[in-house]
Design a protein around this motif. Structure first.
Motif, PDB file in Angstrom:
ATOM      1  N   ALA A 129       0.860  -1.185   0.000  1.00 20.55           N
ATOM      2  CA  ALA A 129       0.000   0.000   0.000  1.00 20.55           C
ATOM      3  C   ALA A 129       0.889   1.224   0.000  1.00 20.55           C
ATOM      4  O   ALA A 129       2.064   1.160   0.387  1.00 20.55           O
ATOM      5  CB  ALA A 129      -0.920   0.001   1.230  1.00 20.55           C
ATOM      6  N   ALA A 130       0.326   2.348  -0.459  1.00 17.03           N
ATOM      7  CA  ALA A 130       1.103   3.576  -0.486  1.00 17.03           C
ATOM      8  C   ALA A 130       1.531   3.959   0.929  1.00 17.03           C
ATOM      9  O   ALA A 130       0.762   3.845   1.882  1.00 17.03           O
ATOM     10  CB  ALA A 130       0.287   4.700  -1.118  1.00 17.03           C
ATOM     11  N   MET A 131       2.773   4.397   1.064  1.00 20.60           N
ATOM     12  CA  MET A 131       3.290   4.851   2.348  1.00 20.60           C
ATOM     13  C   MET A 131       4.454   5.784   2.106  1.00 20.60           C
ATOM     14  O   MET A 131       4.896   5.976   0.955  1.00 20.60           O
ATOM     15  CB  MET A 131       3.704   3.668   3.223  1.00 20.60           C
ATOM     16  CG  MET A 131       4.801   2.796   2.657  1.00 20.60           C
ATOM     17  SD  MET A 131       5.200   1.377   3.746  1.00 20.60           S
ATOM     18  CE  MET A 131       3.731   0.362   3.572  1.00 20.60           C
ATOM     19  N   SER A 132       4.957   6.393   3.149  1.00 19.99           N
ATOM     20  CA  SER A 132       6.102   7.289   3.027  1.00 19.99           C
ATOM     21  C   SER A 132       7.314   6.655   3.698  1.00 19.99           C
ATOM     22  O   SER A 132       7.189   5.829   4.606  1.00 19.99           O
ATOM     23  CB  SER A 132       5.803   8.648   3.668  1.00 19.99           C
ATOM     24  OG  SER A 132       5.612   8.525   5.061  1.00 19.99           O
ATOM     25  N   VAL A 133       8.492   7.068   3.234  1.00 20.01           N
ATOM     26  CA  VAL A 133       9.740   6.609   3.823  1.00 20.01           C
ATOM     27  C   VAL A 133      10.621   7.828   4.067  1.00 20.01           C
ATOM     28  O   VAL A 133      10.772   8.686   3.187  1.00 20.01           O
ATOM     29  CB  VAL A 133      10.450   5.572   2.926  1.00 20.01           C
ATOM     30  CG1 VAL A 133      10.658   6.100   1.501  1.00 20.01           C
ATOM     31  CG2 VAL A 133      11.785   5.147   3.526  1.00 20.01           C
ATOM     32  N   SER A 134      11.189   7.910   5.248  1.00 25.74           N
ATOM     33  CA  SER A 134      12.062   9.022   5.614  1.00 25.74           C
ATOM     34  C   SER A 134      13.501   8.540   5.675  1.00 25.74           C
ATOM     35  O   SER A 134      13.793   7.463   6.210  1.00 25.74           O
ATOM     36  CB  SER A 134      11.660   9.605   6.978  1.00 25.74           C
ATOM     37  OG  SER A 134      10.355  10.129   6.934  1.00 25.74           O
ATOM     38  N   PHE A 135      14.393   9.365   5.119  1.00 29.03           N
ATOM     39  CA  PHE A 135      15.813   9.024   5.078  1.00 29.03           C
ATOM     40  C   PHE A 135      16.613  10.315   5.050  1.00 29.03           C
ATOM     41  O   PHE A 135      16.348  11.201   4.226  1.00 29.03           O
ATOM     42  CB  PHE A 135      16.128   8.172   3.842  1.00 29.03           C
ATOM     43  CG  PHE A 135      17.585   7.828   3.683  1.00 29.03           C
ATOM     44  CD1 PHE A 135      18.152   6.813   4.443  1.00 29.03           C
ATOM     45  CD2 PHE A 135      18.389   8.508   2.775  1.00 29.03           C
ATOM     46  CE1 PHE A 135      19.490   6.485   4.294  1.00 29.03           C
ATOM     47  CE2 PHE A 135      19.716   8.185   2.619  1.00 29.03           C
ATOM     48  CZ  PHE A 135      20.282   7.172   3.384  1.00 29.03           C
ATOM     49  N   GLY A 136      17.570  10.452   5.935  1.00 26.49           N
ATOM     50  CA  GLY A 136      18.418  11.637   5.955  1.00 26.49           C
ATOM     51  C   GLY A 136      17.664  12.930   6.163  1.00 26.49           C
ATOM     52  O   GLY A 136      18.058  13.969   5.620  1.00 26.49           O
TER      53      GLY A 136
END
Length: 234
Positions: free
Chosen positions: A183-190
């Motif tokens: 499913a659509a989701m967000s990913v955080s990096f840096g």
């Protein structure tokens, strides 16, 4: 008897080849330098774009011999080896380094100076890095896993309910992972956040580059996500 696997063929088990030698040079750095009149030395732009030195392919040479019953036997087996390898791009796994594979185009040559013994030489125009046999999105092959040097990456179909933080272990060569989500989701990096969506071929975000060591990714949403990448080293 130890040997080398080319594709799905093993040099000893399939062809009776005895491993004699291995030339495994390091790949040459692809350097860019400019001479400036009036300036001592040169300006080195090798790492100007990526902060990493790009590497050329490496030439791997693997030498074997074989005990032959007669000349006809040698010609028959040599043709079998050529059909399986010559001119093809293949995975190459050394029995002495079973956690990794090399990948490149194979050239074959042979000589026969006596009735009973022949020599076969495989020359591989190989990628500069060797690749981990198992990617982070595949099931682990426990039979061949090295508990002293191997890294376990359990990043397949991770459950995300609200928020989940994952620490990914990168190796020598920086790599952009591929995300497969249900499913659509967000990913955080840096410190930055990016959206990923369900796609057959996954989502690749150029700004997310896993460096050697620990890399922290935080997913927000509901569903499952697989972080797929294959480590590589010299």
């Amino acid at each position: 008897m130890i040997g080398v696997t080319f594709g799905d063929k093993h040099t000893w088990r399939d062809w009776g080849l005895k491993w004699l030698g291995c030339e495994l040079p390091m790949p040459e750095p692809r350097t860019i330098s400019v001479e400036v009149p009036g300036l001592d030395g040169v300006l080195d732009y090798t790492q100007a774009l990526t902060n990493e030195a790009c590497l050329a392919n490496r030439e791997i040479v693997l030498t074997f011999d074989r005990m032959d019953a007669d000349l006809a036997s040698w010609q028959r087996v040599y043709s079998q080896i050529a059909a399986a390898c010559h001119g093809k791009k293949l995975r190459i796994i050394l029995d002495t380094d079973p956690d990794y594979y090399y990948y490149g185009r194979v050239s074959l040559s042979a000589s026969k100076e006596s009735e009973r013994v022949s020599q076969v030489v495989f020359t591989v125009d190989a990628d500069p890095y060797k690749y981990e046999l198992v990617s982070s999105g595949e099931d682990w092959l426990w039979d061949s896993f090295n508990f002293e040097t191997g890294v376990i990456r359990d990043y397949k179909e991770l459950s995300v309910s609200g928020s989940r933080t994952v620490t990914c272990i990168g190796v020598q060569r920086p790599v952009i992972p591929v995300f497969y989500c249900s499913a659509a989701m967000s990913v955080s990096f840096g410190g930055q956040s990016y959206q990923i969506y369900p796609k057959i071929d996954g989502s690749r975000i150029p700004e997310i580059v896993l460096q050697p060591g620990e890399n922290t990714l935080t997913f927000t949403g509901d569903g499952t996500v697989t972080i797929d990448y294959r480590g590589s080293v010299l």
